[in-house]
Write a protein that holds these residues in place. Structure first.
Motif, PDB file in Angstrom:
ATOM      1  N   GLY A   1       0.683  -1.414   0.132  1.00  0.00           N
ATOM      2  CA  GLY A   1       0.061  -0.200   0.169  1.00  0.00           C
ATOM      3  C   GLY A   1       0.830   1.224  -0.095  1.00  0.00           C
ATOM      4  N   LYS A   2       2.145   1.183  -0.193  1.00  0.00           N
ATOM      5  CA  LYS A   2       3.044   2.508  -0.292  1.00  0.00           C
ATOM      6  C   LYS A   2       3.830   2.433  -1.579  1.00  0.00           C
ATOM      7  CE  LYS A   2       3.637   2.360   4.909  1.00  0.00           C
ATOM      8  NZ  LYS A   2       4.579   2.191   5.980  1.00  0.00           N
ATOM      9  N   ASP A   3       4.269   3.545  -1.830  1.00  0.00           N
ATOM     10  CA  ASP A   3       5.258   3.845  -2.956  1.00  0.00           C
ATOM     11  C   ASP A   3       6.558   3.180  -2.746  1.00  0.00           C
ATOM     12  OD1 ASP A   3       3.411   5.227  -4.351  1.00  0.00           O
ATOM     13  OD2 ASP A   3       4.140   7.188  -3.448  1.00  0.00           O
ATOM     14  N   ILE A   4       7.264   2.754  -3.603  1.00  0.00           N
ATOM     15  CA  ILE A   4       8.684   2.252  -3.709  1.00  0.00           C
ATOM     16  C   ILE A   4       9.627   3.150  -2.991  1.00  0.00           C
ATOM     17  CG2 ILE A   4      10.655   1.089  -4.778  1.00  0.00           C
ATOM     18  CD1 ILE A   4       8.671  -0.156  -6.796  1.00  0.00           C
ATOM     19  N   ARG A   5      10.370   2.945  -2.040  1.00  0.00           N
ATOM     20  CA  ARG A   5      11.300   3.633  -1.331  1.00  0.00           C
ATOM     21  C   ARG A   5      12.735   3.365  -1.765  1.00  0.00           C
ATOM     22  NH1 ARG A   5       8.865   6.264   2.959  1.00  0.00           N
ATOM     23  NH2 ARG A   5      10.515   7.865   2.684  1.00  0.00           N
ATOM     24  N   PHE A   6      13.478   4.532  -2.048  1.00  0.00           N
ATOM     25  CA  PHE A   6      14.829   4.058  -2.448  1.00  0.00           C
ATOM     26  C   PHE A   6      16.078   4.714  -1.339  1.00  0.00           C
ATOM     27  CE2 PHE A   6      12.193   4.290  -6.243  1.00  0.00           C
ATOM     28  CZ  PHE A   6      12.852   3.347  -7.072  1.00  0.00           C
ATOM     29  N   LYS A   7      17.174   4.161  -1.092  1.00  0.00           N
ATOM     30  CA  LYS A   7      18.184   4.599  -0.515  1.00  0.00           C
ATOM     31  C   LYS A   7      19.307   4.405  -1.593  1.00  0.00           C
ATOM     32  CE  LYS A   7      19.899   1.730   2.285  1.00  0.00           C
ATOM     33  NZ  LYS A   7      20.407   0.553   3.623  1.00  0.00           N
ATOM     34  N   SER A   8      20.224   5.410  -1.472  1.00  0.00           N
ATOM     35  CA  SER A   8      21.408   5.323  -2.310  1.00  0.00           C
ATOM     36  C   SER A   8      22.478   5.653  -1.642  1.00  0.00           C
ATOM     37  CB  SER A   8      21.130   6.344  -3.582  1.00  0.00           C
ATOM     38  OG  SER A   8      20.978   7.787  -3.293  1.00  0.00           O
ATOM     39  N   SER A   9      23.802   5.356  -1.987  1.00  0.00           N
ATOM     40  CA  SER A   9      24.927   5.496  -1.257  1.00  0.00           C
ATOM     41  C   SER A   9      26.071   5.753  -2.195  1.00  0.00           C
ATOM     42  CB  SER A   9      25.319   4.421  -0.409  1.00  0.00           C
ATOM     43  OG  SER A   9      25.586   3.091  -0.964  1.00  0.00           O
ATOM     44  N   LEU A  10      27.148   6.447  -1.755  1.00  0.00           N
ATOM     45  CA  LEU A  10      28.409   6.881  -2.519  1.00  0.00           C
ATOM     46  C   LEU A  10      29.522   6.846  -1.520  1.00  0.00           C
ATOM     47  CD1 LEU A  10      30.015   7.695  -4.967  1.00  0.00           C
ATOM     48  CD2 LEU A  10      29.490  10.192  -4.159  1.00  0.00           C
ATOM     49  N   TYR A  11      30.435   5.769  -2.099  1.00  0.00           N
ATOM     50  CA  TYR A  11      31.420   5.468  -1.143  1.00  0.00           C
ATOM     51  C   TYR A  11      32.881   5.581  -1.864  1.00  0.00           C
ATOM     52  CZ  TYR A  11      34.744   3.305   2.108  1.00  0.00           C
ATOM     53  OH  TYR A  11      35.858   3.077   2.848  1.00  0.00           O
ATOM     54  N   GLY A  12      33.811   6.229  -1.463  1.00  0.00           N
ATOM     55  CA  GLY A  12      35.188   6.433  -2.125  1.00  0.00           C
ATOM     56  C   GLY A  12      36.336   6.366  -1.298  1.00  0.00           C
ATOM     57  N   GLU A  13      37.417   5.978  -1.848  1.00  0.00           N
ATOM     58  CA  GLU A  13      38.627   6.003  -0.994  1.00  0.00           C
ATOM     59  C   GLU A  13      39.810   6.352  -2.178  1.00  0.00           C
ATOM     60  OE1 GLU A  13      37.967   2.301   2.100  1.00  0.00           O
ATOM     61  OE2 GLU A  13      39.220   2.027   0.418  1.00  0.00           O
ATOM     62  N   TRP A  14      40.751   7.040  -1.607  1.00  0.00           N
ATOM     63  CA  TRP A  14      42.053   7.323  -2.503  1.00  0.00           C
ATOM     64  C   TRP A  14      43.074   7.132  -1.576  1.00  0.00           C
ATOM     65  CZ3 TRP A  14      44.702  12.393  -2.153  1.00  0.00           C
ATOM     66  CH2 TRP A  14      45.834  12.592  -3.038  1.00  0.00           C
ATOM     67  N   GLY A  15      44.334   6.751  -1.976  1.00  0.00           N
ATOM     68  CA  GLY A  15      45.416   6.499  -1.232  1.00  0.00           C
ATOM     69  C   GLY A  15      46.455   7.742  -1.526  1.00  0.00           C
ATOM     70  N   MET A  16      46.328   8.630  -0.639  1.00  0.00           N
ATOM     71  CA  MET A  16      47.149   9.785  -0.362  1.00  0.00           C
ATOM     72  C   MET A  16      48.689   9.448  -0.418  1.00  0.00           C
ATOM     73  SD  MET A  16      46.558  13.338   1.732  1.00  0.00           S
ATOM     74  CE  MET A  16      47.695  14.898   1.234  1.00  0.00           C
ATOM     75  N   ARG A  17      48.816   8.795   0.425  1.00  0.00           N
ATOM     76  CA  ARG A  17      50.282   8.167   0.973  1.00  0.00           C
ATOM     77  C   ARG A  17      50.129   6.789   1.268  1.00  0.00           C
ATOM     78  NH1 ARG A  17      52.089  13.155   5.057  1.00  0.00           N
ATOM     79  NH2 ARG A  17      51.947  14.891   3.501  1.00  0.00           N
ATOM     80  N   PRO A  18      51.348   6.016   1.380  1.00  0.00           N
ATOM     81  CA  PRO A  18      51.286   4.674   1.864  1.00  0.00           C
ATOM     82  C   PRO A  18      50.642   4.477   3.131  1.00  0.00           C
ATOM     83  CG  PRO A  18      53.624   5.328   1.016  1.00  0.00           C
ATOM     84  CD  PRO A  18      52.729   6.699   1.193  1.00  0.00           C
TER      85      PRO A  18
END
Length: 221
Positions: free
Chosen positions: A43-60
């Motif tokens: 009886g309800k509309d479809i609900r959405f959950k979204s995510s963005l995840y990122g990593e970057w090696g700046m130094r060792p």
């Protein structure tokens, strides 16, 4: 759902994971994850959950990252973090620490957010190939609310097969409130060419009456 979770756990009777809480990225290496989960309630509309995840090696010994999640403009958060190595125990795995700062919102109101995480991870060799296990214990402070205690567990295989299993369990607790939990059993589909991994699975959590369908794309470069 219970049988699927039991099968994934039983099949892990640990290679470096793509989502690496206790591992640091090599200098100049990056990783991103985009995910979308859809929930359908009677009886309800479809609900959405979204995510963005990122990593970057700046130094060792320094990895920088972004962790953002949005629940259909109703509430969400975005945190930037730095990860540092703490200790390595050879066969006992390794420890890393993260410090993060950002903001979270409920509709149009926003507040500051701070997070400290201690992560343990260990690789293994099993009957069905190599894999990893990780545990992340975090304290999360939201400036308008109480201190949130979190414990997340991840276990998965990373063999050279085309398809590998993955199980992610997340919990959070605030004193005086019910424990929140979510479980996400998934299958990882590795691309034959290129750095992409597709994730298809389901999510069952304490806030929804029915499980949701989850799609994600991992990319290393």
């Amino acid at each position: 759902m219970a049988r699927l979770i039991a099968f994934l756990c039983a099949s892990l009777v640990f290679s470096t994971p793509a989502v690496a809480g206790a591992w640091l990225r090599e200098k100049g290496a990056s990783f991103t994850s985009l995910a979308l989960t859809a929930f359908s309630e009677p009886g309800k509309d479809i609900r959405f959950k979204s995510s963005l995840y990122g990593e970057w090696g700046m130094r060792p010994n320094l990895t920088l990252g972004l962790d953002a999640e949005e629940h259909q403009d109703l509430y969400g958060h975005a945190v930037v973090f730095a990860r540092l190595p703490v200790a390595e125990f050879s066969n006992g795995g390794r420890l890393a620490a993260e410090l993060g700062v950002g903001a979270h919102h409920r509709e149009t109101r926003a507040w500051a957010m701070y997070k400290a995480t201690l992560s343990w991870g260990k690789g293994f060799q099993a009957r069905y190939g190599s894999g990893w296990m990780a545990a992340d214990a975090a304290l999360e402070y939201r400036s308008h609310d109480a201190l949130i205690r979190k414990l997340d567990l991840t276990v998965g295989l990373s063999s050279h097969r085309r398809v590998n299993p993955l199980l992610q369990i997340e919990t959070s607790y605030v004193p005086g409130r019910p424990l929140y939990w979510s479980a996400r059993p998934s299958a990882m589909f590795r691309s034959d060419s290129g750095p992409n991994t597709w994730i298809i699975g389901v999510e069952r959590n304490a806030a929804q009456d029915r499980p949701g369908l989850r799609f994600a794309l991992w990319r290393e470069f």
